[in-house]
Design a protein around this motif. Sequence first.
Motif, PDB file in Angstrom:
ATOM      1  N   ILE A  45       0.224  -1.445  -1.443  1.00 47.03           N
ATOM      2  CA  ILE A  45      -0.869  -2.914  -2.490  1.00 47.03           C
ATOM      3  C   ILE A  45      -1.802  -2.695  -1.637  1.00 47.03           C
ATOM      4  N   GLU A  46      -1.079  -3.909   0.128  1.00 48.31           N
ATOM      5  CA  GLU A  46      -1.937  -3.907   1.082  1.00 48.31           C
ATOM      6  C   GLU A  46      -2.425  -3.435   1.473  1.00 48.31           C
ATOM      7  N   ASN A  47      -2.945  -2.057   1.643  1.00 50.76           N
ATOM      8  CA  ASN A  47      -3.739  -1.288   2.295  1.00 50.76           C
ATOM      9  C   ASN A  47      -5.033  -1.331   1.321  1.00 50.76           C
ATOM     10  N   ALA A  48      -4.137  -0.951  -0.567  1.00 51.98           N
ATOM     11  CA  ALA A  48      -5.669  -0.833  -1.562  1.00 51.98           C
ATOM     12  C   ALA A  48      -6.038  -2.125  -1.356  1.00 51.98           C
ATOM     13  N   LEU A  49      -5.266  -3.524  -1.673  1.00 54.33           N
ATOM     14  CA  LEU A  49      -6.317  -4.476  -1.611  1.00 54.33           C
ATOM     15  C   LEU A  49      -7.751  -4.880  -1.150  1.00 54.33           C
ATOM     16  N   LYS A  50      -7.377  -4.259   0.217  1.00 53.00           N
ATOM     17  CA  LYS A  50      -8.103  -4.064   0.889  1.00 53.00           C
ATOM     18  C   LYS A  50      -9.656  -3.234   1.544  1.00 53.00           C
ATOM     19  N   GLN A  51      -9.187  -1.790   0.974  1.00 60.75           N
ATOM     20  CA  GLN A  51      -9.589  -0.982   0.958  1.00 60.75           C
ATOM     21  C   GLN A  51     -10.987  -0.868  -0.163  1.00 60.75           C
ATOM     22  N   ILE A  52     -10.062  -0.560  -1.638  1.00 61.26           N
ATOM     23  CA  ILE A  52     -10.192  -0.216  -2.764  1.00 61.26           C
ATOM     24  C   ILE A  52     -10.701  -1.572  -3.416  1.00 61.26           C
TER      25      ILE A  52
END
Length: 197
Positions: A45-52
């Motif tokens: 979730i953290e990665n998605a919020l940063k990258q997507i």
Amino acid sequence: MSNAYTQLIHALKILPNVGNKTAQRMAHTLLHTNRDGAAQLSQAIENALKQIHNCQLCHDFCEGELCAICANPQRDASRLMIVQMPADIAAMEAARCHDGLYFVLMGQVNPSQEMDLRSIALEQLIARLSGSSVEEIIIATAHTAEGDATAYILAELFKNQHYKISRLARGMPLGSELEYVDAGTLAQAVYDRNLLK
């Protein structure tokens, strides 16, 4: 009950169709049964919020400026299919019945839930069409009351413009969402789409 546990339950309730009891079961599973999975979920979730973010053209989720479909020069730029959610693009691509481009509204009009025109990416759609080579707009909203209302609004918005406007045929089951319709039915609905103007 700890404050952190209560916060987790409250956070899980933001997911669709997740009430208090379901959120409690999820929290129990994440904290007791599968802490490794919980850590993995948290990181994802953290990665998605940063990258997507949203594609600059179609408003779908992507990691670059353009999604793979919009960046593909082989797609027919004269036909734009308007869908409600990103999952609808996946369903259409699996059916292999549309070689044009897409635009994702990220929702639908639903007055009973106070979801009006501000609930869909209407401004982004108008900006997307401005100066484009789009000749045909295919409205691919679900055949539900909300999908019909959204389709009507879109058809009215574009009826006095140069676009050929069509909508998916009702060969799809009444009340169905695109992501749950089998590929053959979906393909037939595209081929039999109805002209709205």
